[in-house]
Write a protein that holds these residues in place. Structure first.
Motif, mmCIF file in Angstrom:
data_model
loop_
_atom_site.group_PDB
_atom_site.id
_atom_site.type_symbol
_atom_site.label_atom_id
_atom_site.label_comp_id
_atom_site.label_asym_id
_atom_site.label_seq_id
_atom_site.Cartn_x
_atom_site.Cartn_y
_atom_site.Cartn_z
ATOM 1 N N GLU A 67 51.567 17.519 -1.216
ATOM 2 C CA GLU A 67 50.434 18.866 -1.700
ATOM 3 C C GLU A 67 49.492 18.346 -2.714
ATOM 4 O OE1 GLU A 67 51.745 21.830 -4.128
ATOM 5 O OE2 GLU A 67 52.817 20.939 -3.671
ATOM 6 N N LEU A 68 50.167 17.159 -3.820
ATOM 7 C CA LEU A 68 49.075 17.094 -4.901
ATOM 8 C C LEU A 68 48.267 15.729 -4.399
ATOM 9 C CD1 LEU A 68 51.418 16.897 -7.368
ATOM 10 C CD2 LEU A 68 49.726 18.915 -7.246
ATOM 11 N N ALA A 69 48.755 15.249 -3.767
ATOM 12 C CA ALA A 69 47.680 13.449 -3.756
ATOM 13 C C ALA A 69 47.129 13.927 -2.076
ATOM 14 C CB ALA A 69 48.659 12.453 -3.659
ATOM 15 N N PRO A 70 47.633 14.139 -1.579
ATOM 16 C CA PRO A 70 46.823 14.137 0.587
ATOM 17 C C PRO A 70 45.869 13.103 0.410
ATOM 18 C CG PRO A 70 45.878 15.896 -0.763
ATOM 19 C CD PRO A 70 46.210 15.496 -1.758
ATOM 20 N N HIS A 71 45.256 13.062 -0.231
ATOM 21 C CA HIS A 71 44.679 11.561 0.061
ATOM 22 C C HIS A 71 45.014 10.495 0.467
ATOM 23 C CE1 HIS A 71 44.782 12.037 -4.372
ATOM 24 N NE2 HIS A 71 45.063 10.177 -4.146
ATOM 25 N N ALA A 72 46.759 10.268 -0.177
ATOM 26 C CA ALA A 72 47.474 9.598 -0.175
ATOM 27 C C ALA A 72 48.487 9.230 0.345
ATOM 28 C CB ALA A 72 47.701 8.551 -1.384
ATOM 29 N N PRO A 73 49.041 9.949 2.413
ATOM 30 C CA PRO A 73 49.744 10.476 2.486
ATOM 31 C C PRO A 73 50.949 10.247 2.364
ATOM 32 C CG PRO A 73 47.643 9.788 3.876
ATOM 33 C CD PRO A 73 47.597 9.793 3.039
ATOM 34 N N ASN A 74 50.900 8.273 2.315
ATOM 35 C CA ASN A 74 52.414 7.622 2.632
ATOM 36 C C ASN A 74 52.802 7.391 1.188
ATOM 37 O OD1 ASN A 74 52.144 7.856 5.379
ATOM 38 N ND2 ASN A 74 50.528 6.107 4.986
ATOM 39 N N LEU A 75 52.546 8.076 -0.296
ATOM 40 C CA LEU A 75 52.436 7.283 -1.199
ATOM 41 C C LEU A 75 53.946 7.599 -1.722
ATOM 42 C CD1 LEU A 75 51.182 6.612 -3.863
ATOM 43 C CD2 LEU A 75 51.190 8.668 -4.222
ATOM 44 N N LYS A 76 54.422 9.050 -1.733
ATOM 45 C CA LYS A 76 55.626 9.216 -1.575
ATOM 46 C C LYS A 76 56.928 8.695 -1.639
ATOM 47 C CE LYS A 76 59.051 12.795 -0.151
ATOM 48 N NZ LYS A 76 59.203 13.632 0.640
ATOM 49 N N ASP A 77 57.072 7.890 -0.048
ATOM 50 C CA ASP A 77 57.983 6.987 -0.022
ATOM 51 C C ASP A 77 57.869 5.453 -0.031
ATOM 52 O OD1 ASP A 77 59.615 9.127 1.493
ATOM 53 O OD2 ASP A 77 57.952 8.996 3.296
ATOM 54 N N ALA A 78 56.065 5.153 0.036
ATOM 55 C CA ALA A 78 55.996 3.552 -0.449
ATOM 56 C C ALA A 78 56.748 3.652 -1.229
ATOM 57 C CB ALA A 78 54.044 3.355 0.070
ATOM 58 N N PHE A 79 55.519 3.862 -2.366
ATOM 59 C CA PHE A 79 55.491 3.641 -4.237
ATOM 60 C C PHE A 79 57.274 4.233 -4.546
ATOM 61 C CE2 PHE A 79 51.446 3.000 -3.270
ATOM 62 C CZ PHE A 79 51.540 1.936 -3.609
ATOM 63 N N PHE A 80 57.520 5.535 -3.932
ATOM 64 C CA PHE A 80 58.773 6.053 -5.398
ATOM 65 C C PHE A 80 59.894 6.129 -4.789
ATOM 66 C CE2 PHE A 80 54.364 7.525 -6.522
ATOM 67 C CZ PHE A 80 53.869 6.786 -8.136
ATOM 68 N N SER A 81 60.203 5.448 -3.579
ATOM 69 C CA SER A 81 61.432 5.590 -2.764
ATOM 70 C C SER A 81 62.731 5.360 -4.437
ATOM 71 C CB SER A 81 61.692 4.839 -2.119
ATOM 72 O OG SER A 81 61.422 4.235 -2.384
ATOM 73 N N GLU A 82 62.079 4.395 -5.108
ATOM 74 C CA GLU A 82 63.440 4.272 -6.160
ATOM 75 C C GLU A 82 63.345 5.086 -6.971
ATOM 76 O OE1 GLU A 82 65.741 1.521 -5.671
ATOM 77 O OE2 GLU A 82 65.023 1.423 -3.825
ATOM 78 N N LEU A 83 64.822 5.635 -7.949
ATOM 79 C CA LEU A 83 64.505 6.333 -8.806
ATOM 80 C C LEU A 83 64.056 5.694 -10.253
ATOM 81 C CD1 LEU A 83 65.320 9.033 -10.465
ATOM 82 C CD2 LEU A 83 67.860 8.212 -10.833
ATOM 83 N N SER A 84 63.936 4.322 -10.541
ATOM 84 C CA SER A 84 63.749 3.157 -12.025
ATOM 85 C C SER A 84 62.247 3.606 -11.216
ATOM 86 C CB SER A 84 64.146 2.357 -11.941
ATOM 87 O OG SER A 84 63.911 1.364 -10.310
ATOM 88 N N VAL A 85 61.720 3.319 -10.069
ATOM 89 C CA VAL A 85 59.940 3.132 -10.070
ATOM 90 C C VAL A 85 59.249 4.669 -10.662
ATOM 91 C CG1 VAL A 85 58.365 3.143 -8.665
ATOM 92 C CG2 VAL A 85 59.805 1.341 -8.307
ATOM 93 N N ARG A 86 60.122 5.811 -10.194
ATOM 94 C CA ARG A 86 59.887 7.071 -10.410
ATOM 95 C C ARG A 86 59.522 7.415 -12.074
ATOM 96 N NH1 ARG A 86 63.124 8.087 -5.590
ATOM 97 N NH2 ARG A 86 63.956 9.806 -7.218
ATOM 98 N N GLU A 87 61.046 7.192 -12.173
ATOM 99 C CA GLU A 87 61.356 7.883 -13.969
ATOM 100 C C GLU A 87 60.646 6.586 -14.857
ATOM 101 O OE1 GLU A 87 64.711 7.282 -17.218
ATOM 102 O OE2 GLU A 87 65.384 6.830 -15.378
ATOM 103 N N ALA A 88 59.809 5.487 -14.416
ATOM 104 C CA ALA A 88 58.850 4.469 -15.211
ATOM 105 C C ALA A 88 57.390 5.199 -15.469
ATOM 106 C CB ALA A 88 58.653 3.154 -14.869
ATOM 107 N N ALA A 89 56.662 5.634 -13.716
ATOM 108 C CA ALA A 89 55.854 6.214 -13.632
ATOM 109 C C ALA A 89 55.525 7.441 -13.883
ATOM 110 C CB ALA A 89 55.537 6.110 -11.700
#
Length: 197
Positions: free
Chosen positions: A99-121
């Motif tokens: 919803e917030l980044a419709p210009h990057a539709p695969n962002l959720k799964d491509a970058f943020f599937s790992e909790l450690s990456v999500r927590e740092a970012a």
């Protein structure tokens, strides 16, 4: 004039603004907090992540639970502040990315599937948003008293038991009271901070 903001706005947001340690008992309304949010939500974050979450601590019971988790020097001023906000990172912020980044539709799964990456970012971008929030509080004519002296694990257990959020800062908010400010501490000079390559 080098800056687009006039001197009065520069003073309100930065030059004359201080971290407040005492407040009047004048209430801070939900409308004021909504106005602050409606302004600062436009501050940029990477991929428009927007991971900051704000928990307003208003009830006496919640205030007591929070104060118990603060360092000794932060307890009395927080108990007396008209409003306190617990600022946290939402570790599941990626769920809103379609919803917030419709210009990057695969962002959720491509970058943020790992909790450690999500927590740092998320923590980095939420910290940026905390800066916007403090400036927004000042823009509303209020004072902010941000703190990091607390038991993070205790606050997370008390307020975010499901583990989806983690506290980053606690901020007292209100009109500054008598003797609210300490003397201005020095700041680094331009030459100490800026390098041109």
């Amino acid at each position: 004039m080098t800056l687009a903001l006039d001197n009065a706005a520069q003073d309100l947001l930065f030059r004359e603004a201080h971290t407040a340690h005492a407040f009047t008992d004048e209430p801070v309304s939900d409308e004021q907090i909504r106005a602050i949010h409606d302004l600062v939500k436009y501050g940029p974050t990477a991929f428009n992540q927007s991971p900051l979450r704000i928990t307003l601590v208003r009830s006496p019971e919640a205030r007591e639970r929070l104060v118990r988790q603060l360092s000794e020097g932060n307890r009395a001023k927080t108990a007396a502040a008209p409003l306190t906000a617990v600022l946290s990172v939402d570790l599941d912020f990626h769920e809103r990315l379609p919803e917030l980044a419709p210009h990057a539709p695969n962002l959720k799964d491509a970058f943020f599937s790992e909790l450690s990456v999500r927590e740092a970012a998320g923590s980095f971008n939420a910290a940026i948003q905390i800066g916007y929030f403090i400036v927004g509080v000042r823009a509303a004519g209020l004072a902010a008293g941000p703190m990091t002296g607390f038991d993070a694990e205790g606050i997370n257990k008390e307020f975010f038991g499901d583990g989806r959020q983690k506290v980053l800062a606690v901020v007292n908010i209100g009109k500054p009271g008598p003797d609210a400010y300490r003397p201005r501490a020095p700041r680094l000079a331009y030459e100490d901070v800026v390098t041109t390559v």
